[in-house]
Design a protein around this motif. Sequence first.
Motif, short mmCIF file in Angstrom:
data_model
loop_
_atom_site.label_atom_id
_atom_site.label_comp_id
_atom_site.label_asym_id
_atom_site.label_seq_id
_atom_site.Cartn_x
_atom_site.Cartn_y
_atom_site.Cartn_z
N ILE A 21 -29.12 -40.26 28.86
CA ILE A 21 -28.78 -41.12 27.72
C ILE A 21 -27.30 -40.93 27.39
O ILE A 21 -26.60 -41.86 27.02
N TYR B 95 -33.67 -37.39 28.52
CA TYR B 95 -34.99 -37.13 27.92
C TYR B 95 -35.97 -36.72 29.00
O TYR B 95 -35.96 -37.29 30.11
N HIS C 157 -25.17 -49.78 11.25
CA HIS C 157 -24.91 -51.11 11.80
C HIS C 157 -24.23 -51.97 10.73
O HIS C 157 -23.97 -53.14 10.95
N ASN D 119 -28.66 -50.74 19.51
CA ASN D 119 -29.95 -50.06 19.41
C ASN D 119 -30.25 -49.39 20.74
O ASN D 119 -30.09 -49.99 21.80
N GLY D 120 -30.66 -48.14 20.66
CA GLY D 120 -31.02 -47.42 21.88
C GLY D 120 -29.85 -46.86 22.65
O GLY D 120 -30.02 -46.33 23.75
N SER D 121 -28.63 -46.96 22.11
CA SER D 121 -27.45 -46.48 22.85
C SER D 121 -27.35 -44.96 22.84
O SER D 121 -26.64 -44.38 23.67
N GLY D 122 -28.00 -44.30 21.89
CA GLY D 122 -27.97 -42.83 21.88
C GLY D 122 -27.35 -42.20 20.64
O GLY D 122 -27.02 -41.01 20.65
N LYS D 123 -27.21 -42.96 19.58
CA LYS D 123 -26.57 -42.43 18.36
C LYS D 123 -27.40 -41.32 17.72
O LYS D 123 -26.90 -40.25 17.42
N THR D 124 -28.69 -41.62 17.52
CA THR D 124 -29.56 -40.60 16.92
C THR D 124 -29.67 -39.39 17.86
O THR D 124 -29.68 -38.24 17.40
N THR D 125 -29.71 -39.66 19.16
CA THR D 125 -29.75 -38.57 20.14
C THR D 125 -28.53 -37.66 19.97
O THR D 125 -28.66 -36.43 20.00
N GLU E 93 -28.01 -43.96 9.56
CA GLU E 93 -28.32 -45.24 8.92
C GLU E 93 -28.75 -45.09 7.46
O GLU E 93 -29.87 -45.45 7.08
N GLN F 199 -32.97 -40.78 10.13
CA GLN F 199 -33.05 -42.25 10.12
C GLN F 199 -34.26 -42.70 9.30
O GLN F 199 -34.19 -43.67 8.56
N1 LIG Z 1 -38.41 -38.56 23.13
C1 LIG Z 1 -37.92 -39.52 23.89
N2 LIG Z 1 -38.32 -39.66 25.18
C2 LIG Z 1 -37.80 -40.62 25.97
N3 LIG Z 1 -36.87 -41.50 25.57
C3 LIG Z 1 -36.42 -41.41 24.32
C4 LIG Z 1 -36.92 -40.43 23.40
N4 LIG Z 1 -36.30 -40.57 22.22
C5 LIG Z 1 -35.45 -41.60 22.38
N5 LIG Z 1 -35.51 -42.10 23.63
C6 LIG Z 1 -34.72 -43.22 24.19
O1 LIG Z 1 -33.36 -42.86 24.20
C7 LIG Z 1 -32.55 -44.00 23.90
C8 LIG Z 1 -31.58 -43.64 22.76
O2 LIG Z 1 -32.32 -43.47 21.59
P1 LIG Z 1 -31.62 -43.22 20.19
O3 LIG Z 1 -32.73 -43.04 19.19
O4 LIG Z 1 -30.64 -42.14 20.31
O5 LIG Z 1 -30.87 -44.62 19.96
P2 LIG Z 1 -30.01 -45.14 18.73
O6 LIG Z 1 -28.64 -45.44 19.23
O7 LIG Z 1 -30.13 -44.21 17.59
O8 LIG Z 1 -30.74 -46.53 18.39
P3 LIG Z 1 -31.05 -47.27 16.99
O9 LIG Z 1 -29.79 -48.00 16.58
O10 LIG Z 1 -32.15 -48.22 17.34
O11 LIG Z 1 -31.50 -46.23 16.00
C9 LIG Z 1 -33.49 -45.14 23.57
O12 LIG Z 1 -33.61 -45.96 24.70
C10 LIG Z 1 -34.82 -44.44 23.30
O13 LIG Z 1 -35.91 -45.23 23.66
#
Ligand SMILES: Nc1ncnc2c1ncn2[C@@H]1O[C@H](COP(=O)(O)OP(=O)(O)OP(=O)(O)O)[C@@H](O)[C@H]1O
Length: 239
Positions: A18, A11, A191, A37-43, A162, A84
């Motif tokens: 990530i 990011y 989850h 949470n925050g592992s990067g799935k949505t990313t 989700e 999400q």
């Molecule tokens: N625009 C952004 N700028 C900086 N960091 C970001 C940004 N968007 C997401 N992140 C960070 O990247 C990491 C992965 O985020 P992501 O949304 O992919 O997690 P996730 O696995 O979908 O989590 P969750 O289960 O909570 O939805 C998190 O630590 C988040 O804070």
Amino acid sequence: MLELKNVRYTYPGTDQPILKNLNFEVADKRIGLIGANGSGKTTLFHLLIGLLNPDEGELLLHGQPVTTKETLRALRKEVGFLFQSSDDQLFSPTVIEDVAFGPLNLGFPPEEAREIAVKTLHNLGLTGFEERITHRLSGGEKKLVALATILSMQPKILLLDEPTNNLDPKTRSRLIDILKGLDQHQIIISHDWDFLSHTTTILYEIAHGHIHRCEEDHVHVHRHVHKAGDHPHHHQHSS
Ligand SMILES: Nc1ncnc2c1ncn2[C@@H]1O[C@H](COP(=O)(O)OP(=O)(O)OP(=O)(O)O)[C@@H](O)[C@H]1O
Ligand SMILES: [Mg+2]
């Protein structure tokens, strides 16, 4: 058909990627995606739909790199993404306008787009919702309408982030039936282990920037009785 190859993503404004050395292909029909949470799935989903561009590596659709506006348009036509948060997905004043928006955008004439929307809502058990005000829907209703906005475009691949959030047990089990009845490829972030056991056959996990297939975790359905009734719940597998 859809593939991320040797992808790294960081990011902007952060120094740690990530996701790194990421190889992921939508080859199987029903894929579950888990991770903390925050592992990067949505990313990962944002990379798969071209909302984010990798620092390194590439996104391929049918073996072709998605780099131009035209290839991105082709990708968006083939891949439906359930956000999400439904509020990120719904933007029209009424439900019918939101669900007809996709077909209109694909070039269907207004009458036909409306017919498709009505039919899609019907298939999801949402007949009667056509003129409802989108932002006044409940969280669960929004989720199903958001799914309708995607299905009305008849994508070949569904990315569902989700999908059981905000759903009561009855609606959740209706969603399970709906997803099982669809023919598309589906990748589901959840989850809700029990939900994944009903809807997917293969599981991937993201951890520490890497994705791996969970070879030892067999997603399966099992029936049992809980004191708390039929609420969604998790099962931890120790081996
Ligand atoms: N625009 C952004 N700028 C900086 N960091 C970001 C940004 N968007 C997401 N992140 C960070 O990247 C990491 C992965 O985020 P992501 O949304 O992919 O997690 P996730 O696995 O979908 O989590 P969750 O289960 O909570 O939805 C998190 O630590 C988040 O804070
Ligand atoms: Mg997420």
